[in-house]
Motif scaffolding. Sequence first.
Motif, PDB file in Angstrom:
ATOM      1  N   ASP A 353       0.834  -1.201   0.000  1.00  0.00           N
ATOM      2  CA  ASP A 353       0.000   0.000   0.000  1.00  0.00           C
ATOM      3  C   ASP A 353       0.870   1.253   0.000  1.00  0.00           C
ATOM      4  O   ASP A 353       1.919   1.286   0.667  1.00  0.00           O
ATOM      5  CB  ASP A 353      -0.907   0.017   1.226  1.00  0.00           C
ATOM      6  CG  ASP A 353      -1.982  -1.052   1.150  1.00  0.00           C
ATOM      7  OD1 ASP A 353      -2.282  -1.502   0.025  1.00  0.00           O
ATOM      8  OD2 ASP A 353      -2.512  -1.436   2.210  1.00  0.00           O
ATOM      9  N   PRO A 354       0.449   2.303  -0.718  1.00  0.00           N
ATOM     10  CA  PRO A 354       1.267   3.520  -0.758  1.00  0.00           C
ATOM     11  C   PRO A 354       1.314   4.260   0.577  1.00  0.00           C
ATOM     12  O   PRO A 354       2.175   5.103   0.772  1.00  0.00           O
ATOM     13  CB  PRO A 354       0.589   4.364  -1.834  1.00  0.00           C
ATOM     14  CG  PRO A 354      -0.805   3.844  -1.922  1.00  0.00           C
ATOM     15  CD  PRO A 354      -0.732   2.395  -1.591  1.00  0.00           C
ATOM     16  N   ALA A 355       0.400   3.967   1.483  1.00  0.00           N
ATOM     17  CA  ALA A 355       0.410   4.587   2.815  1.00  0.00           C
ATOM     18  C   ALA A 355       0.416   3.483   3.863  1.00  0.00           C
ATOM     19  O   ALA A 355      -0.326   2.504   3.760  1.00  0.00           O
ATOM     20  CB  ALA A 355      -0.796   5.502   2.996  1.00  0.00           C
ATOM     21  N   GLN A 356       1.268   3.648   4.856  1.00  0.00           N
ATOM     22  CA  GLN A 356       1.412   2.663   5.918  1.00  0.00           C
ATOM     23  C   GLN A 356       1.251   3.353   7.270  1.00  0.00           C
ATOM     24  O   GLN A 356       1.560   4.535   7.420  1.00  0.00           O
ATOM     25  CB  GLN A 356       2.780   1.973   5.845  1.00  0.00           C
ATOM     26  CG  GLN A 356       3.031   1.214   4.557  1.00  0.00           C
ATOM     27  CD  GLN A 356       2.267  -0.087   4.494  1.00  0.00           C
ATOM     28  OE1 GLN A 356       1.910  -0.665   5.524  1.00  0.00           O
ATOM     29  NE2 GLN A 356       2.009  -0.570   3.285  1.00  0.00           N
ATOM     30  N   GLN A 357       0.776   2.589   8.252  1.00  0.00           N
ATOM     31  CA  GLN A 357       0.612   3.096   9.612  1.00  0.00           C
ATOM     32  C   GLN A 357       1.682   2.481  10.506  1.00  0.00           C
ATOM     33  O   GLN A 357       1.988   1.288  10.397  1.00  0.00           O
ATOM     34  CB  GLN A 357      -0.778   2.752  10.155  1.00  0.00           C
ATOM     35  CG  GLN A 357      -1.930   3.336   9.332  1.00  0.00           C
ATOM     36  CD  GLN A 357      -1.940   4.845   9.341  1.00  0.00           C
ATOM     37  OE1 GLN A 357      -1.898   5.474  10.398  1.00  0.00           O
ATOM     38  NE2 GLN A 357      -1.983   5.435   8.162  1.00  0.00           N
ATOM     39  N   LEU A 358       2.240   3.288  11.367  1.00  0.00           N
ATOM     40  CA  LEU A 358       3.297   2.836  12.266  1.00  0.00           C
ATOM     41  C   LEU A 358       3.053   3.441  13.646  1.00  0.00           C
ATOM     42  O   LEU A 358       3.085   4.657  13.811  1.00  0.00           O
ATOM     43  CB  LEU A 358       4.667   3.251  11.738  1.00  0.00           C
ATOM     44  CG  LEU A 358       5.859   2.989  12.663  1.00  0.00           C
ATOM     45  CD1 LEU A 358       5.998   1.499  12.967  1.00  0.00           C
ATOM     46  CD2 LEU A 358       7.143   3.538  12.046  1.00  0.00           C
ATOM     47  N   THR A 359       2.809   2.570  14.609  1.00  0.00           N
ATOM     48  CA  THR A 359       2.637   3.003  15.997  1.00  0.00           C
ATOM     49  C   THR A 359       3.920   2.688  16.750  1.00  0.00           C
ATOM     50  O   THR A 359       4.260   1.520  16.948  1.00  0.00           O
ATOM     51  CB  THR A 359       1.436   2.301  16.649  1.00  0.00           C
ATOM     52  OG1 THR A 359       0.252   2.609  15.898  1.00  0.00           O
ATOM     53  CG2 THR A 359       1.257   2.752  18.079  1.00  0.00           C
ATOM     54  N   LEU A 360       4.635   3.726  17.127  1.00  0.00           N
ATOM     55  CA  LEU A 360       5.932   3.580  17.760  1.00  0.00           C
ATOM     56  C   LEU A 360       5.811   3.523  19.274  1.00  0.00           C
ATOM     57  O   LEU A 360       4.819   3.964  19.855  1.00  0.00           O
ATOM     58  CB  LEU A 360       6.831   4.764  17.381  1.00  0.00           C
ATOM     59  CG  LEU A 360       7.178   4.904  15.890  1.00  0.00           C
ATOM     60  CD1 LEU A 360       7.774   6.276  15.636  1.00  0.00           C
ATOM     61  CD2 LEU A 360       8.147   3.812  15.474  1.00  0.00           C
TER      62      LEU A 360
END
Length: 657
Positions: A353-360
């Motif tokens: 996907d061109p957009a990714q989610q990242l919870t740090l």
Amino acid sequence: MKFTKISALAGAATLVSLLLTGVAAAPATAAPIDATCGYAEEGTGGKFTDSICWFDFAGYDQSIGLTAEGQRFETTLGEYDIAYTVTQRPTGMGWQPRGVEARPSTDPFFPMGNWDYYDGIPGLPYLYANRGASFGSVQINIVDVEVSLGGVPVTGYDLVTAAPETPDAFVGNFGERIYWGSDQPLTMIDSTTPITSGGGCTIPLAGDGTHAAVCNPANAGTTSAFGTILAAPSATSISGTLFMNSAGEREALAFGIRTSTLTLEKSVDSRVDPLDSFDVQVTSPEGVALATATTGADDTAATSTTTVIPSGAFTLSEAATAGAPSPLDYYDAAWTCTNNTEGSTTVLPNGTDPAQQLTLAAGDSVDCVVTNTAKQASLGLVKSVSPATASVGDTVVYDFAVTNDGALPVENLVIDETTFTGTGELGDIACPVSTLAVGESTTCQAPYVVTQADIDEGLVSNEATASAGVVGTSVTVDANSSTALLDTPGTGLLDVVKTVDSPTAAVGDTVLYTLTATNAGTLTLSDVELSDVDFTGATPLDELTCDKSAPVTLAPGETLTCTVEYEAAVADIGTVTNDASGTATDPHGEPIAGSDSASLSVVAAPVLPETPDAPVAQTGATLAITGGDAPWLVGGVGAILLLVGASVLAFRRALRS
């Protein structure tokens, strides 16, 4: 001098009262200090050298810190705004108050508790208790902590505190301890390598994981560590109370904020259009763009290592640069991420996907790379002709079936005839559509009228290819070549006929022989020739006179005619035969032949009567004719001759008619 010794087993009421002393400050009213924070040098031994930003207390004034309001500091960290208040409080209960001053990290003998451990922190990151009376103490508080992004409050950070000075074990009157408190649970996150030689904070810390933790100096034989660092998630206040038994002892505290770092890189494996460019962006959970990068004509681009506060899901995204020819969906994307923080359990992005989610998590140091590979454009072409077999004058239709079998839409479809062996002119190629979506097909058509030259050739070959432009770009894609074969069969046939203008001739008569060669097939014949062969006449025939000059070419249906005259001789009395031969060559070099014959019946010439002035001499033993016999004899003979002549004339006319 009397003093109160506070141990790890001190009553909860005593500890809470000490902590409350440090967190009751009102908001600062003095002008805030425009401060900074800084990171330790990489490779200096700490786990979080790149994610703990240690507050710089340059400008700290303990006279302000001792006021009820305390001293306010404001710091900018990347796109984030951080504000906090420093207060300084005596502990009472018989402990002598100590002063506090800001010191550099190079000032103590052991930076952050040991050599090469969080070394190189810039500014004045340590708040040191001054030397003073024995049994001195001081409480240092960081309160009213506010973190915001674009004016929006942010949580998710760790408020950090540390003991940079080496606490001494209780030997004689020596001994130091630290009490920490926070409005959020405190957990030890790092320290130097544990030792058993004495000194340092006893490990594990008393109260680790609670709102109050204690550093008790360890005697020899007990596990301890220097440089103890604690973190309180999203805390708004944290304090440390220093207790020093000896007048010469000093102790210090450091405070900071533990964030995360994030780097986003773009890698271009291949391009659809040479002018394609790409943007990458890191967007905070609050919707603020924290970092961007653009490739331009380069194959890579990366944001700087960006400090972020892990307040939720960050969006890592890519987009086509404004004005770039190709949209982003002309590319396949692949994400790979690496967390440089050992032991982190953060789930990292992957996929296409061109957009990714990242919870740090606080302390994470993540590098992500999104690699773009150009999708392939492709055209398929199949050429055919209907009907597949044709004769001269027939109209056939060529079909050009084009399929977009690639992964990109195309436009401006063009059919290109690369090789066409037809001798006529192919009609205009008409295509129903000129734009094809992925997987879509269309059939273009062109008519053609078969010529005689095509029949002579026997086969018409037509090779073509197709081309189209990738929609929105300057890129052209070519199809495979495809060939259609039109069968144009023909036959070679030469029909030879020989005639004579009269079947019977008398000696001395002249007859006319006629020879004809007709192209009775469907192929054009060349080098057509006629000749007389096997003539049985008494004298040779003259050369033929033909209506076409050599070399003679006959199209289907055309005729070559040749003639020759002949005078019958006495030796020809009887039957004279005459064979005729015709030869030609078809378009493929094959010989074609034909033949025919004509017969002539030759008779003796008739005997004509003598005139009166020329009597006929008689021979043999015949009686003489007297004068008395002459009239009837002459008359009788004349009548017979007239009768015979009329009969012969009538017979010859009948034959010619």
